[in-house]
Motif scaffolding. Structure first.
Motif, PDB file in Angstrom:
ATOM      1  N   THR A   1      -0.768   0.443  -2.705  1.00  0.00           N
ATOM      2  CA  THR A   1      -0.148   1.736  -2.975  1.00  0.00           C
ATOM      3  C   THR A   1       1.371   1.590  -3.002  1.00  0.00           C
ATOM      4  O   THR A   1       1.931   0.713  -2.349  1.00  0.00           O
ATOM      5  N   VAL A   2       1.996   2.455  -3.771  1.00  0.00           N
ATOM      6  CA  VAL A   2       3.452   2.518  -3.860  1.00  0.00           C
ATOM      7  C   VAL A   2       3.836   3.984  -3.712  1.00  0.00           C
ATOM      8  O   VAL A   2       3.267   4.843  -4.373  1.00  0.00           O
ATOM      9  N   THR A   3       4.796   4.257  -2.830  1.00  0.00           N
ATOM     10  CA  THR A   3       5.307   5.613  -2.676  1.00  0.00           C
ATOM     11  C   THR A   3       6.657   5.671  -3.372  1.00  0.00           C
ATOM     12  O   THR A   3       7.540   4.866  -3.062  1.00  0.00           O
ATOM     13  N   ILE A   4       6.784   6.591  -4.331  1.00  0.00           N
ATOM     14  CA  ILE A   4       8.027   6.719  -5.081  1.00  0.00           C
ATOM     15  C   ILE A   4       8.531   8.157  -4.996  1.00  0.00           C
ATOM     16  O   ILE A   4       7.761   9.076  -4.709  1.00  0.00           O
ATOM     17  N   GLU A   5       9.823   8.310  -5.240  1.00  0.00           N
ATOM     18  CA  GLU A   5      10.425   9.637  -5.279  1.00  0.00           C
ATOM     19  C   GLU A   5      11.045   9.832  -6.655  1.00  0.00           C
ATOM     20  O   GLU A   5      11.836   9.009  -7.111  1.00  0.00           O
ATOM     21  N   ILE A   6      10.643  10.928  -7.304  1.00  0.00           N
ATOM     22  CA  ILE A   6      11.194  11.293  -8.606  1.00  0.00           C
ATOM     23  C   ILE A   6      11.637  12.745  -8.505  1.00  0.00           C
ATOM     24  O   ILE A   6      10.822  13.611  -8.178  1.00  0.00           O
ATOM     25  N   GLU A   7      12.906  12.989  -8.784  1.00  0.00           N
ATOM     26  CA  GLU A   7      13.479  14.334  -8.721  1.00  0.00           C
ATOM     27  C   GLU A   7      13.132  15.044  -7.410  1.00  0.00           C
ATOM     28  O   GLU A   7      12.621  16.154  -7.394  1.00  0.00           O
ATOM     29  N   HIS A   8      13.385  14.366  -6.286  1.00  0.00           N
ATOM     30  CA  HIS A   8      13.200  14.889  -4.930  1.00  0.00           C
ATOM     31  C   HIS A   8      11.742  15.205  -4.594  1.00  0.00           C
ATOM     32  O   HIS A   8      11.475  15.956  -3.671  1.00  0.00           O
ATOM     33  N   GLN A   9      10.809  14.642  -5.330  1.00  0.00           N
ATOM     34  CA  GLN A   9       9.384  14.844  -5.064  1.00  0.00           C
ATOM     35  C   GLN A   9       8.750  13.474  -4.826  1.00  0.00           C
ATOM     36  O   GLN A   9       8.957  12.542  -5.616  1.00  0.00           O
ATOM     37  N   GLU A  10       7.991  13.334  -3.722  1.00  0.00           N
ATOM     38  CA  GLU A  10       7.325  12.067  -3.414  1.00  0.00           C
ATOM     39  C   GLU A  10       5.950  12.004  -4.071  1.00  0.00           C
ATOM     40  O   GLU A  10       5.228  13.000  -4.118  1.00  0.00           O
ATOM     41  N   TYR A  11       5.621  10.814  -4.553  1.00  0.00           N
ATOM     42  CA  TYR A  11       4.323  10.559  -5.158  1.00  0.00           C
ATOM     43  C   TYR A  11       3.771   9.267  -4.578  1.00  0.00           C
ATOM     44  O   TYR A  11       4.489   8.275  -4.469  1.00  0.00           O
ATOM     45  N   GLU A  12       2.501   9.268  -4.230  1.00  0.00           N
ATOM     46  CA  GLU A  12       1.848   8.035  -3.807  1.00  0.00           C
ATOM     47  C   GLU A  12       0.961   7.573  -4.955  1.00  0.00           C
ATOM     48  O   GLU A  12       0.065   8.292  -5.403  1.00  0.00           O
ATOM     49  N   VAL A  13       1.235   6.380  -5.440  1.00  0.00           N
ATOM     50  CA  VAL A  13       0.514   5.830  -6.576  1.00  0.00           C
ATOM     51  C   VAL A  13      -0.386   4.707  -6.076  1.00  0.00           C
ATOM     52  O   VAL A  13       0.091   3.734  -5.488  1.00  0.00           O
ATOM     53  N   ALA A  14      -1.684   4.869  -6.261  1.00  0.00           N
ATOM     54  CA  ALA A  14      -2.656   3.848  -5.886  1.00  0.00           C
ATOM     55  C   ALA A  14      -3.009   3.043  -7.129  1.00  0.00           C
ATOM     56  O   ALA A  14      -3.209   3.604  -8.207  1.00  0.00           O
ATOM     57  N   LEU A  15      -3.069   1.733  -6.990  1.00  0.00           N
ATOM     58  CA  LEU A  15      -3.354   0.844  -8.117  1.00  0.00           C
ATOM     59  C   LEU A  15      -4.739   0.230  -7.941  1.00  0.00           C
ATOM     60  O   LEU A  15      -5.103  -0.186  -6.852  1.00  0.00           O
ATOM     61  N   GLU A  16      -5.485   0.167  -9.037  1.00  0.00           N
ATOM     62  CA  GLU A  16      -6.816  -0.435  -9.011  1.00  0.00           C
ATOM     63  C   GLU A  16      -6.926  -1.407 -10.178  1.00  0.00           C
ATOM     64  O   GLU A  16      -6.918  -0.996 -11.336  1.00  0.00           O
ATOM     65  N   GLU A  17      -7.024  -2.678  -9.854  1.00  0.00           N
ATOM     66  CA  GLU A  17      -7.114  -3.719 -10.876  1.00  0.00           C
ATOM     67  C   GLU A  17      -8.570  -3.918 -11.296  1.00  0.00           C
ATOM     68  O   GLU A  17      -9.485  -3.474 -10.607  1.00  0.00           O
ATOM     69  N   PRO A  18      -8.795  -4.608 -12.403  1.00  0.00           N
ATOM     70  CA  PRO A  18     -10.175  -4.837 -12.851  1.00  0.00           C
ATOM     71  C   PRO A  18     -11.053  -5.506 -11.788  1.00  0.00           C
ATOM     72  O   PRO A  18     -12.222  -5.147 -11.637  1.00  0.00           O
ATOM     73  N   MET A  19     -10.496  -6.434 -11.004  1.00  0.00           N
ATOM     74  CA  MET A  19     -11.283  -7.103  -9.962  1.00  0.00           C
ATOM     75  C   MET A  19     -11.710  -6.105  -8.880  1.00  0.00           C
ATOM     76  O   MET A  19     -12.824  -6.188  -8.358  1.00  0.00           O
ATOM     77  N   ASP A  20     -10.848  -5.142  -8.561  1.00  0.00           N
ATOM     78  CA  ASP A  20     -11.204  -4.107  -7.583  1.00  0.00           C
ATOM     79  C   ASP A  20     -12.398  -3.290  -8.073  1.00  0.00           C
ATOM     80  O   ASP A  20     -13.305  -2.983  -7.303  1.00  0.00           O
ATOM     81  N   ARG A  21     -12.395  -2.945  -9.363  1.00  0.00           N
ATOM     82  CA  ARG A  21     -13.502  -2.173  -9.934  1.00  0.00           C
ATOM     83  C   ARG A  21     -14.791  -2.989  -9.946  1.00  0.00           C
ATOM     84  O   ARG A  21     -15.870  -2.467  -9.674  1.00  0.00           O
ATOM     85  N   LEU A  22     -14.686  -4.275 -10.255  1.00  0.00           N
ATOM     86  CA  LEU A  22     -15.866  -5.139 -10.278  1.00  0.00           C
ATOM     87  C   LEU A  22     -16.475  -5.246  -8.875  1.00  0.00           C
ATOM     88  O   LEU A  22     -17.686  -5.103  -8.706  1.00  0.00           O
ATOM     89  N   LEU A  23     -15.639  -5.469  -7.871  1.00  0.00           N
ATOM     90  CA  LEU A  23     -16.142  -5.570  -6.500  1.00  0.00           C
ATOM     91  C   LEU A  23     -16.787  -4.258  -6.057  1.00  0.00           C
ATOM     92  O   LEU A  23     -17.827  -4.262  -5.404  1.00  0.00           O
TER      93      LEU A  23
END
Length: 166
Positions: free
Chosen positions: A62-84
């Motif tokens: 996960t990556v937590t970013i701030e854009i225009e004073h708003q926080e967003y948590e972005v979760a990443l799922e790679e192809p291997m994660d989906r396969l597992l």
């Protein structure tokens, strides 16, 4: 193709061509350039944004970013994660050790926790003297102390379980 979810709600698929496809199938053109200050300049469908990376958790992907004073948590799922996940072994890539073991023979000098105690990642658990050096063992993750297998001022062998965490 990497799947992302933002704040556990909106999902996107990101391809190498810097085009994300939103959950409703709408195409989004984007590009990112890192600024000298370490922030990122984003261009999303022709609109400019400044993004700051607040936190990166590589284990949770996960990556937590701030854009225009708003926080967003972005979760990443790679192809291997989906396969597992499709094979029913979603967390197979995550290594979680519940036992703290002696890496070499030594003497337990001090136990710094008690059974049932909540500890955070990085909290000291015990002190082991080995080869005339004091080694402080710290928790590798947030946990509860399940069991203490040794007593202070006792000798331990290499590989012996000292503390069990859950």
């Amino acid at each position: 193709m990497i799947k992302t979810s933002v704040n556990a709600k909106a999902t996107f698929e990101i391809t190498a061509s810097n085009t994300g496809i939103s959950s409703n199938g709408q195409s989004v053109n984007w590009s990112a350039i890192q600024t000298p200050s370490g922030d990122y300049h984003l261009l999303i469908d022709g609109k400019s944004y400044l993004a700051q990376v607040l936190k990166i958790d590589r284990d949770a992907k996960t990556v937590t970013i701030e854009i225009e004073h708003q926080e967003y948590e972005v979760a990443l799922e790679e192809p291997m994660d989906r396969l597992l996940a499709s094979m029913g072994i979603k967390d197979a890539g995550k290594k979680k050790v519940n036992d703290i073991k002696a890496p070499m023979p030594g003497m337990v000098l001090k136990i710094l926790v008690t059974p049932g105690q909540q500890i955070a990642k990085g909290d000291p658990v015990l002190v082991l003297e080995a080869m005339k050096m004091e080694n402080v063992f710290k928790s590798a993750f947030d946990a509860t102390v399940k069991e203490i297998k040794v007593k202070e001022r006792t000798a331990v062998e290499k590989g012996e379980v000292l503390v069990v965490l859950e």
